[in-house]
Design a protein around this motif. Structure first.
Motif, PDB file in Angstrom:
ATOM      1  N   SER A 139      -9.030   3.424  -2.342  1.00 54.24           N
ATOM      2  CA  SER A 139      -8.380   4.668  -1.944  1.00 54.24           C
ATOM      3  C   SER A 139      -9.065   5.279  -0.726  1.00 54.24           C
ATOM      4  CB  SER A 139      -8.371   5.664  -3.107  1.00 54.24           C
ATOM      5  OG  SER A 139      -9.673   5.877  -3.586  1.00 54.24           O
ATOM      6  N   THR A 149      -6.583  13.314  -5.629  1.00 50.17           N
ATOM      7  CA  THR A 149      -6.780  11.958  -6.117  1.00 50.17           C
ATOM      8  C   THR A 149      -5.461  11.206  -6.063  1.00 50.17           C
ATOM      9  OG1 THR A 149      -8.491  12.736  -7.650  1.00 50.17           O
ATOM     10  CG2 THR A 149      -7.580  10.535  -8.033  1.00 50.17           C
ATOM     11  N   ILE A 150      -5.470  10.063  -5.409  1.00 51.10           N
ATOM     12  CA  ILE A 150      -4.274   9.221  -5.343  1.00 51.10           C
ATOM     13  C   ILE A 150      -4.392   8.112  -6.385  1.00 51.10           C
ATOM     14  CG2 ILE A 150      -5.222   7.710  -3.541  1.00 51.10           C
ATOM     15  CD1 ILE A 150      -2.359   7.551  -2.381  1.00 51.10           C
ATOM     16  N   SER A 151      -3.268   7.776  -7.005  1.00 54.54           N
ATOM     17  CA  SER A 151      -3.287   6.716  -8.005  1.00 54.54           C
ATOM     18  C   SER A 151      -1.881   6.119  -8.120  1.00 54.54           C
ATOM     19  CB  SER A 151      -3.738   7.256  -9.369  1.00 54.54           C
ATOM     20  OG  SER A 151      -2.815   8.223  -9.840  1.00 54.54           O
ATOM     21  N   TYR A 193      -9.034   8.954   1.876  1.00 49.81           N
ATOM     22  CA  TYR A 193      -8.669  10.361   1.907  1.00 49.81           C
ATOM     23  C   TYR A 193      -8.997  10.998   3.249  1.00 49.81           C
ATOM     24  CZ  TYR A 193      -8.423   9.838  -3.151  1.00 49.81           C
ATOM     25  OH  TYR A 193      -8.110   9.416  -4.410  1.00 49.81           O
ATOM     26  N   ILE A 205      -3.672   4.379  -0.849  1.00 51.58           N
ATOM     27  CA  ILE A 205      -4.237   3.444  -1.820  1.00 51.58           C
ATOM     28  C   ILE A 205      -3.761   2.049  -1.470  1.00 51.58           C
ATOM     29  CG2 ILE A 205      -2.361   3.875  -3.491  1.00 51.58           C
ATOM     30  CD1 ILE A 205      -4.537   3.508  -5.699  1.00 51.58           C
ATOM     31  N   SER A 211       0.840  -1.187   0.000  1.00 49.79           N
ATOM     32  CA  SER A 211       0.000   0.000   0.000  1.00 49.79           C
ATOM     33  C   SER A 211       0.878   1.241   0.000  1.00 49.79           C
ATOM     34  CB  SER A 211      -0.877   0.005   1.256  1.00 49.79           C
ATOM     35  OG  SER A 211      -1.755  -1.105   1.255  1.00 49.79           O
TER      36      SER A 211
END
Length: 123
Positions: A57, A68-70, A59, A50, A32
């Motif tokens: 995900s 936005t995490i990716s 937050y 994430i 992660s």
């Protein structure tokens, strides 16, 4: 796992930045990843995370709907897209991996850290 964060800079309020976290190997395929931030005089706080298995995900309430995490398909790089930045978002941002604890919100849950990248937001 070695992590290298980049992408910080100076941006006006309402603007956007994308932070990157490059890993030394395919760390994010089995680990992660999270972003934390720390501003002067404050404790390091969770921003986004994430999961490695399903890519779920998470937050912090303060950034939900704006960040936005990716991670990319090669599993070598993670990202934090930050939109509609506010002056209170200014901080040093750190990426973290190797989640060893149960809580996303605790820095002690992560075993590997990048060096941090500075985000400055002008009003």
């Amino acid at each position: 796992v070695q992590l290298q964060a980049s992408g910080g800079g100076l941006v006006q309020a309402g603007g956007s930045l994308r932070l990157s976290c490059a890993a030394s190997r395919r760390a994010f395929s089995s680990n992660s990843m999270a972003w934390f931030r720390q501003s002067a005089g404050k404790e390091r706080e969770f921003v986004a995370g994430i999961g490695w298995s399903r890519g779920a995900s998470y937050y912090a309430d303060s950034v939900k709907g704006r960040f936005t995490i990716s991670k990319d398909k090669t599993e070598n790089t993670g990202y934090l897209q930050m939109d509609n930045l506010k002056p209170e978002d200014a901080a040093v941002y750190y990426c973290a991996a190797q989640k060893i604890g149960s809580s996303w919100y605790s820095p002690s849950s992560f075993g590997s850290w990048g060096q941090g990248t500075l985000v400055t937001v002008s009003s």
